[in-house]
Scaffold this active site. Structure first.
Site, PDB file in Angstrom:
ATOM      1  N   ASN A 134      -1.094  -2.155   3.292  1.00  0.00           N
ATOM      2  CA  ASN A 134      -2.366  -1.426   3.284  1.00  0.00           C
ATOM      3  C   ASN A 134      -3.436  -2.363   2.731  1.00  0.00           C
ATOM      4  O   ASN A 134      -3.484  -2.606   1.528  1.00  0.00           O
ATOM      5  CB  ASN A 134      -2.219  -0.173   2.400  1.00  0.00           C
ATOM      6  CG  ASN A 134      -3.538   0.556   2.237  1.00  0.00           C
ATOM      7  OD1 ASN A 134      -4.527   0.263   2.915  1.00  0.00           O
ATOM      8  ND2 ASN A 134      -3.567   1.524   1.322  1.00  0.00           N
ATOM      9  N   LYS A 174      -6.539  -1.917   2.491  1.00  0.00           N
ATOM     10  CA  LYS A 174      -7.676  -1.216   1.870  1.00  0.00           C
ATOM     11  C   LYS A 174      -8.971  -1.835   2.405  1.00  0.00           C
ATOM     12  O   LYS A 174      -9.003  -2.231   3.569  1.00  0.00           O
ATOM     13  CB  LYS A 174      -7.558  -1.245   0.348  1.00  0.00           C
ATOM     14  CG  LYS A 174      -6.176  -0.739  -0.105  1.00  0.00           C
ATOM     15  CD  LYS A 174      -6.065  -0.463  -1.556  1.00  0.00           C
ATOM     16  CE  LYS A 174      -4.649   0.042  -1.877  1.00  0.00           C
ATOM     17  NZ  LYS A 174      -4.451   0.388  -3.277  1.00  0.00           N
ATOM     18  N   HIS A 198      -3.999   9.020   1.099  1.00  0.00           N
ATOM     19  CA  HIS A 198      -3.858   8.013   0.046  1.00  0.00           C
ATOM     20  C   HIS A 198      -4.587   8.510  -1.202  1.00  0.00           C
ATOM     21  O   HIS A 198      -5.620   9.182  -1.107  1.00  0.00           O
ATOM     22  CB  HIS A 198      -4.450   6.674   0.519  1.00  0.00           C
ATOM     23  CG  HIS A 198      -4.102   5.546  -0.406  1.00  0.00           C
ATOM     24  ND1 HIS A 198      -4.757   5.346  -1.593  1.00  0.00           N
ATOM     25  CD2 HIS A 198      -3.142   4.593  -0.329  1.00  0.00           C
ATOM     26  CE1 HIS A 198      -4.210   4.298  -2.208  1.00  0.00           C
ATOM     27  NE2 HIS A 198      -3.231   3.826  -1.459  1.00  0.00           N
ATOM     28  N   GLU A 231      -6.488   7.143  -3.172  1.00  0.00           N
ATOM     29  CA  GLU A 231      -7.902   6.735  -3.260  1.00  0.00           C
ATOM     30  C   GLU A 231      -8.783   7.660  -2.430  1.00  0.00           C
ATOM     31  O   GLU A 231      -9.944   7.886  -2.768  1.00  0.00           O
ATOM     32  CB  GLU A 231      -8.030   5.264  -2.830  1.00  0.00           C
ATOM     33  CG  GLU A 231      -7.494   4.334  -3.916  1.00  0.00           C
ATOM     34  CD  GLU A 231      -6.894   3.036  -3.406  1.00  0.00           C
ATOM     35  OE1 GLU A 231      -7.153   2.661  -2.256  1.00  0.00           O
ATOM     36  OE2 GLU A 231      -6.144   2.401  -4.182  1.00  0.00           O
ATOM     37  N   GLU A 253       3.585   7.241  -3.917  1.00  0.00           N
ATOM     38  CA  GLU A 253       2.764   6.272  -4.644  1.00  0.00           C
ATOM     39  C   GLU A 253       2.254   6.902  -5.934  1.00  0.00           C
ATOM     40  O   GLU A 253       1.225   7.602  -5.919  1.00  0.00           O
ATOM     41  CB  GLU A 253       1.564   5.849  -3.786  1.00  0.00           C
ATOM     42  CG  GLU A 253       1.942   5.153  -2.500  1.00  0.00           C
ATOM     43  CD  GLU A 253       0.856   4.189  -2.042  1.00  0.00           C
ATOM     44  OE1 GLU A 253       1.203   3.041  -1.772  1.00  0.00           O
ATOM     45  OE2 GLU A 253      -0.329   4.577  -1.980  1.00  0.00           O
ATOM     46  N   GLY A 301      -2.213  -0.627  -8.157  1.00  0.00           N
ATOM     47  CA  GLY A 301      -3.168  -1.655  -8.549  1.00  0.00           C
ATOM     48  C   GLY A 301      -3.212  -1.921 -10.045  1.00  0.00           C
ATOM     49  O   GLY A 301      -4.129  -2.572 -10.541  1.00  0.00           O
ATOM     50  N   SER A 308       2.138  -1.425  -6.996  1.00  0.00           N
ATOM     51  CA  SER A 308       2.440  -2.711  -7.629  1.00  0.00           C
ATOM     52  C   SER A 308       3.746  -3.342  -7.127  1.00  0.00           C
ATOM     53  O   SER A 308       4.475  -3.977  -7.895  1.00  0.00           O
ATOM     54  CB  SER A 308       2.447  -2.579  -9.163  1.00  0.00           C
ATOM     55  OG  SER A 308       1.177  -2.164  -9.635  1.00  0.00           O
TER      56      SER A 308
END
Ligand code: 13P
Length: 260
Positions: free
Chosen positions: A10, A12, A102, A104, A172, A178, A218
């Site tokens: 991904n 992003k 996701h 985010e 996730e 991250g 990660s």
């Protein structure tokens, strides 16, 4: 039934369409140089929308065996929805996958479980496999335990789907995205096992057996092998490390260092 492992990158909001060409070519060459066996693991890249046509053309012209996916799609198929991208368009660009829900997007774009469910339906209408993301924040984990949030998110996303729906699930944990604070393989397995049970309850035993569940958060070359040893982890959704050619190639080649 053996599930083909899926290693998904991904990107992003990184890499423009020119950088995307250089990246995909280098990744392909790196895997070739390492004599990677193409069929052993499915590789998928998820570039920004503006790169997709370019990457599609490159994969096609150079016969590069990577699957292509988008990072989001509209719940609608067409019409007055400024800025939205229809699954119909993605399907025409050979996108086999689309990431949905996701964290985010849930966090910065207010996507609820219901919006996620509508987008899952949209993807399936256009023959695109949704990669349905679920996961808890640290506060939620402390409040309701490791599995409750992901289980509920998945139940809503799968509600009403036919038993033969082709989906991928990505667990996730938000606290691992991250941050470098990776979940342990045991933590990932605990939730992925619970998610497989939900698939079984909602879509039936066949779906539970065949559906791939990825871990994300990660993931690096140094920790992928341990995740892949877990029985309910069938691959990884990789963020930061998917932007580094050598690192991502090493993640794809985890079978060479599973015993490490
Ligand atoms: P990182 O691998 O950068 O933690 O991101 C994970 C992720 O969000 C993939 O979708």
């Amino acid at each position: 039934m053996a599930r083909t492992p899926l290693i998904a990158g991904n990107w992003k909001m990184n890499l423009d369409h020119l950088q995307a060409v250089a990246f995909v070519q280098k990744l392909h060459w790196t895997l070739k140089d390492a004599k990677h066996e193409d069929g052993s693991v499915e590789v998928a890249v998820f570039p920004p929308f503006t790169d997709i046509r370019t990457v599609q053309t490159l994969l096609d012209a150079d016969k590069i065996p990577f699957a292509l996916g988008a990072q989001d799609l509209s719940a609608q198929d067409s019409g007055a929805y400024t800025g939205e991208v229809s699954g119909a368009f993605l399907s025409k660009l050979d996108c086999g996958y689309v990431i949905i829900g996701h964290s985010e997007r849930r966090q910065y774009h207010g996507e609820t479980d219901e919006v996620v469910a509508a987008k899952v339906q949209a993807a399936l209408r256009h023959g695109i496999v949704p990669v349905i993301c679920v996961g808890e924040t640290l506060e939620q984990r402390e409040e309701s335990g490791p599995t409750a949030v992901s289980v509920e998110q998945l139940r809503v996303a799968l509600a009403g789907l036919p038993a033969d729906a082709d989906v991928v699930i990505a667990y996730e944990p938000v606290w691992a995205i991250g941050t470098g604070q990776v979940a342990s393989p045991e933590q990932a397995e605990e939730v992925c096992g619970a998610l497989r049970a939900v698939i079984g309850e909602v879509l039936g035993a066949d779906a539970a057996e065949r559906t791939r569940i990825l871990y994300g958060g990660s993931v690096k070359a140094a920790n992928i092998a341990a995740f892949m040893r877990e029985p309910d982890v069938d691959g990884a959704l990789v963020g930061g490390a998917s932007l580094l050619v050598d690192e991502f190639a090493a993640i794809i080649r985890y079978q060479k260092h599973v015993g490490v």
